[in-house]
Design a protein around this motif. Structure first.
Motif, PDB file in Angstrom:
ATOM      1  N   LEU A 169      72.349 -37.950  23.342  1.00  0.00           N
ATOM      2  CA  LEU A 169      72.580 -36.291  22.455  1.00  0.00           C
ATOM      3  C   LEU A 169      71.117 -35.803  22.943  1.00  0.00           C
ATOM      4  O   LEU A 169      70.853 -34.420  23.260  1.00  0.00           O
ATOM      5  N   ALA A 170      69.688 -37.093  22.888  1.00  0.00           N
ATOM      6  CA  ALA A 170      69.396 -35.725  23.080  1.00  0.00           C
ATOM      7  C   ALA A 170      68.782 -35.201  24.691  1.00  0.00           C
ATOM      8  O   ALA A 170      68.316 -33.616  25.297  1.00  0.00           O
ATOM      9  N   GLU A 171      69.539 -36.224  25.916  1.00  0.00           N
ATOM     10  CA  GLU A 171      69.499 -35.689  27.332  1.00  0.00           C
ATOM     11  C   GLU A 171      70.113 -34.331  27.414  1.00  0.00           C
ATOM     12  O   GLU A 171      69.792 -33.186  28.113  1.00  0.00           O
ATOM     13  N   LEU A 172      71.684 -34.138  26.581  1.00  0.00           N
ATOM     14  CA  LEU A 172      72.728 -33.067  25.838  1.00  0.00           C
ATOM     15  C   LEU A 172      71.793 -31.744  26.115  1.00  0.00           C
ATOM     16  O   LEU A 172      71.646 -30.710  26.810  1.00  0.00           O
ATOM     17  N   LEU A 173      70.592 -31.509  24.818  1.00  0.00           N
ATOM     18  CA  LEU A 173      70.625 -30.871  24.179  1.00  0.00           C
ATOM     19  C   LEU A 173      69.256 -30.317  25.287  1.00  0.00           C
ATOM     20  O   LEU A 173      68.691 -29.212  25.258  1.00  0.00           O
ATOM     21  N   ALA A 174      68.345 -30.870  26.414  1.00  0.00           N
ATOM     22  CA  ALA A 174      67.450 -31.023  27.078  1.00  0.00           C
ATOM     23  C   ALA A 174      68.162 -30.060  27.968  1.00  0.00           C
ATOM     24  O   ALA A 174      67.195 -29.524  28.894  1.00  0.00           O
ATOM     25  N   ARG A 175      69.057 -30.209  28.349  1.00  0.00           N
ATOM     26  CA  ARG A 175      69.923 -29.953  29.625  1.00  0.00           C
ATOM     27  C   ARG A 175      70.059 -28.213  29.147  1.00  0.00           C
ATOM     28  O   ARG A 175      70.438 -27.168  29.587  1.00  0.00           O
ATOM     29  N   ALA A 176      70.184 -28.335  27.495  1.00  0.00           N
ATOM     30  CA  ALA A 176      71.530 -27.001  26.796  1.00  0.00           C
ATOM     31  C   ALA A 176      70.587 -25.693  27.678  1.00  0.00           C
ATOM     32  O   ALA A 176      69.186 -25.020  27.346  1.00  0.00           O
ATOM     33  N   GLU A 177      71.199 -24.718  27.452  1.00  0.00           N
ATOM     34  CA  GLU A 177      71.034 -23.156  28.145  1.00  0.00           C
ATOM     35  C   GLU A 177      71.598 -22.401  26.462  1.00  0.00           C
ATOM     36  O   GLU A 177      69.880 -21.485  26.284  1.00  0.00           O
ATOM     37  N   ARG A 178      72.189 -22.699  25.846  1.00  0.00           N
ATOM     38  CA  ARG A 178      72.607 -21.885  24.547  1.00  0.00           C
ATOM     39  C   ARG A 178      73.180 -23.278  23.515  1.00  0.00           C
ATOM     40  O   ARG A 178      74.499 -22.724  23.123  1.00  0.00           O
ATOM     41  N   PRO A 179      72.641 -24.149  22.905  1.00  0.00           N
ATOM     42  CA  PRO A 179      72.700 -24.725  21.497  1.00  0.00           C
ATOM     43  C   PRO A 179      72.701 -24.610  20.851  1.00  0.00           C
ATOM     44  O   PRO A 179      72.363 -23.621  19.933  1.00  0.00           O
ATOM     45  N   VAL A 180      73.970 -25.046  19.939  1.00  0.00           N
ATOM     46  CA  VAL A 180      74.007 -24.286  18.285  1.00  0.00           C
ATOM     47  C   VAL A 180      73.990 -26.396  17.646  1.00  0.00           C
ATOM     48  O   VAL A 180      75.018 -26.528  18.009  1.00  0.00           O
ATOM     49  N   LEU A 181      73.736 -26.258  16.368  1.00  0.00           N
ATOM     50  CA  LEU A 181      73.472 -27.252  15.580  1.00  0.00           C
ATOM     51  C   LEU A 181      74.688 -26.044  14.169  1.00  0.00           C
ATOM     52  O   LEU A 181      73.975 -25.543  13.565  1.00  0.00           O
ATOM     53  N   LEU A 182      75.848 -27.054  14.199  1.00  0.00           N
ATOM     54  CA  LEU A 182      77.025 -26.749  13.073  1.00  0.00           C
ATOM     55  C   LEU A 182      76.817 -27.966  12.245  1.00  0.00           C
ATOM     56  O   LEU A 182      77.006 -29.470  12.409  1.00  0.00           O
ATOM     57  N   ALA A 183      76.165 -27.631  10.871  1.00  0.00           N
ATOM     58  CA  ALA A 183      75.929 -28.545   9.616  1.00  0.00           C
ATOM     59  C   ALA A 183      77.291 -28.280   8.956  1.00  0.00           C
ATOM     60  O   ALA A 183      77.565 -27.363   8.745  1.00  0.00           O
ATOM     61  N   GLY A 184      77.396 -29.306   7.982  1.00  0.00           N
ATOM     62  CA  GLY A 184      78.458 -29.062   7.120  1.00  0.00           C
ATOM     63  C   GLY A 184      78.370 -30.150   5.816  1.00  0.00           C
ATOM     64  O   GLY A 184      76.805 -30.926   5.524  1.00  0.00           O
ATOM     65  N   ARG A 185      79.240 -30.704   5.370  1.00  0.00           N
ATOM     66  CA  ARG A 185      79.150 -31.776   4.153  1.00  0.00           C
ATOM     67  C   ARG A 185      77.986 -32.644   4.396  1.00  0.00           C
ATOM     68  O   ARG A 185      76.794 -33.025   3.151  1.00  0.00           O
ATOM     69  N   GLY A 186      78.375 -33.014   5.001  1.00  0.00           N
ATOM     70  CA  GLY A 186      77.629 -34.661   5.277  1.00  0.00           C
ATOM     71  C   GLY A 186      76.226 -34.381   5.636  1.00  0.00           C
ATOM     72  O   GLY A 186      75.396 -34.919   6.187  1.00  0.00           O
ATOM     73  N   ALA A 187      75.968 -33.250   5.951  1.00  0.00           N
ATOM     74  CA  ALA A 187      73.925 -33.317   6.359  1.00  0.00           C
ATOM     75  C   ALA A 187      73.725 -31.997   5.095  1.00  0.00           C
ATOM     76  O   ALA A 187      72.490 -31.318   4.408  1.00  0.00           O
ATOM     77  N   ARG A 188      74.352 -32.337   3.731  1.00  0.00           N
ATOM     78  CA  ARG A 188      73.465 -31.561   2.738  1.00  0.00           C
ATOM     79  C   ARG A 188      72.894 -31.933   1.889  1.00  0.00           C
ATOM     80  O   ARG A 188      72.387 -32.134   0.649  1.00  0.00           O
TER      81      ARG A 188
END
Length: 549
Positions: A190-209
């Motif tokens: 996951l860290a590698e994907l985010l390191a290479r990402a140019e336009r990342p979005v973090l999408l939070a749901g009920r489990g992130a409350r």
């Protein structure tokens, strides 16, 4: 001590402090035992309302709650509310008396009903094991995040409990669900994907409350330049963050949808990625890498295929991913142009529209914007289902992730009023606002008595188009007859006054002055706003919802 009393006391000792219900002969003694042990009981006018109030209370309060029902018909009356809670993974105990005699007219397959709804089922089978079996049901509800129907056969309830004091002395609230450790390899990927990402979005749901999740996700987003978004049930989680897109899905503003569709990496955190959150998948671009983080491995990829599934607690996974990222992230979407666009065009109320109101009916957008300005910022909103529901959900702001209680997993109308009552009791420090359609209001009107009886200073806003608007706008354009879904005008304000409410009928913005007066006044009685809204077209979210069906 009878088993009924031992069970009631065990439930309270295990942490159940709030119970809703309708009391009949079968659940009389167990409910009174809960009250004697210190639980608060709220008598409702219908078991369906009781189940939804308990569901909402548990969601907003973050604790296990209970609903108490009579055998047979008491349980069947509550099934829609229980189904909503089960689909939403709400920790809830349904204390259900159960007919013991095979020939009883109350006898139904209560265990089978629970299974059919996706709820867990437990039964007290003996006097000797009653306390232990009750505790096990609560432990399951808390640690597995499940709604559990606890069946109490009448003959077992009436038996003497052997040495109940010793059994009850051992009961304490079960520990919360353990945080699931993510695998190091998954965190690294996951860290590698985010390191290479140019336009990342973090999408939070009920489990992130949960506690600390907002801070962990914001820190991770900052380190990799990600924008932030939520599902509808987590609305408000990133309130005030300048890089928040607000809600993903049918409620997304045009700008939010554009930025979501342009993301090259989307990471869903405790979010099930349903068709509502993704607009039937259209918010996920064809070349977007989709990641899902959830502490339940069965949730990964259930609704949308994912490129990487990470089994892990949201807080732990976010913190460890940020550490693994080690400052390798880029700016992402976080540019001056994006910041300016978000400040100017993100909110629905900032998007120009042509007011379609008349002297007889108010535009629901105009109504919602005016109410957002009138009502205090510290609010908790419950929203029913229907054509109207996008307007209060997206035009009425909320202070945080506890500001909206969204009982929509079953998509049943008629749950909004009970939802708001439960939320009001869970957050008495906030003004409770129920946003309902006329159909849902009339379906649940008996619970207006519960609002008045509890003395809740609640505002109920009825978006009244004298119809089941979703069906009118879905079938009407194709020329189908609409007589089955349209109704003569109803004076819902008069109905509310009969229950002891203050009430106002709103047709134009000028009619909202009594609402402002009520907010600024003593609020000695609840207020209902019967808003006659325009009905000529369906809302934007409805068009999205029906597209692809």
């Amino acid at each position: 001590m009878k088993v009924a009393e031992a069970v009631g006391r065990a439930l309270v000792a295990a942490g159940v402090g709030q119970v809703f219900g309708v009391v009949g002969s079968g659940n009389f003694h167990v409910t009174n035992a809960m009250v004697a042990a210190g639980a608060r009981f709220v008598a409702t006018r219908h078991e369906g309302g009781a189940a939804t109030m308990a569901d909402a209370y548990a969601r907003v309060r973050g604790t296990v709650a209970a609903v108490s029902v009579h055998q047979g018909c008491g349980l069947t009356n509550a099934l829609t509310g229980i189904g909503e809670a089960a689909k939403s993974r709400t920790p809830l105990i349904v204390v259900a008396a159960e007919a013991s005699q095979p020939g009883s007219n109350f006898r139904v397959d209560q265990e089978g009903l629970a299974r059919a709804l996706g709820a867990g089922s437990a039964r007290v089978t003996s006097a000797a094991d009653a306390v232990a079996q009750t505790y096990a049901a609560v432990r399951t509800a808390v640690q597995e995040r499940r709604t559990v129907v606890l069946n109490l056969p009448l003959d077992v309830q009436a038996r003497e409990s052997p040495d109940p004091d010793r059994a009850l002395a051992a009961v304490v609230p079960p520990p919360p669900r353990s945080a699931v450790e993510p695998a190091e390899a998954d965190v690294a990927a996951l860290a590698e994907l985010l390191a290479r990402a140019e336009r990342p979005v973090l999408l939070a749901g009920r489990g992130a409350r949960g506690p600390g999740c907002r801070q962990a996700l914001e820190a991770l987003a900052e380190s990799c330049g990600a924008l932030l978004a939520t599902s509808a049930v987590a609305h408000g989680l990133f309130q005030g963050n300048p890089w928040s897109l607000d809600v993903s899905g049918g409620f997304s503003s045009p700008l939010a949808a554009e930025l979501l569709q342009g993301a090259d990496v989307v990471v869903a955190w405790g979010c099930s990625l349903t068709m509502w959150t993704t607009r039937h998948g259209r918010l996920i671009g064809p070349d977007t890498t989709l990641v899902q983080v959830d502490d339940d491995p069965a949730a990964l990829g259930t609704h949308r295929p994912v490129h990487l599934g990470v089994t892990g607690d949201v807080l732990l996974t976010a913190d460890r991913t940020r550490t693994a990222l080690g400052g390798r992230g880029g700016r992402g979407h976080r540019t001056p142009d994006t910041a300016a666009a978000l400040a100017a065009r993100l909110r629905w109320r900032d998007i120009p529209y042509e007011d379609e109101g008349t002297r007889e009916r108010i535009d629901p957008r105009t109504l919602s914007i005016a109410l957002d300005d009138i009502l205090p910022a510290q609010r908790v909103i419950g929203v029913d289902s229907g054509n109207f529901m996008g307007h209060p959900t997206m035009y009425l702001s909320v202070p945080d992730e506890q500001g909206l209680c969204f009982t929509q997993a079953f998509q049943s109308i008629g749950l909004g009023l009970a939802t708001t009552i439960g939320a009001a009791l869970a957050r008495p420090d906030r003004l409770a606002v129920a946003a309902l359609g006329d159909g849902g209001t009339l379906m649940s009107a008996v619970e207006l008595d519960t609002v008045r009886r509890l003395g809740l200073p609640m505002v109920i806003v009825v978006y009244n188009d004298d119809a089941y608007g979703a069906e009118v706008h879905h079938f009407g354009p194709d020329g189908f007859p609409l007589g089955t879904v349209e109704f003569p005008p109803t004076d819902i304000a008069a109905v509310a006054r009969g229950y002891g409410f203050e009430a106002v009928t709103v047709r134009t913005p000028d009619d909202l002055k009594p609402v402002r007066d009520w907010v600024e006044g003593a609020r000695t009685a609840p207020l209902l706003v019967d808003a006659k809204v325009v009905r000529e077209r369906g809302s934007w979210w409805l068009e999205e919802a029906f597209r692809g069906h």
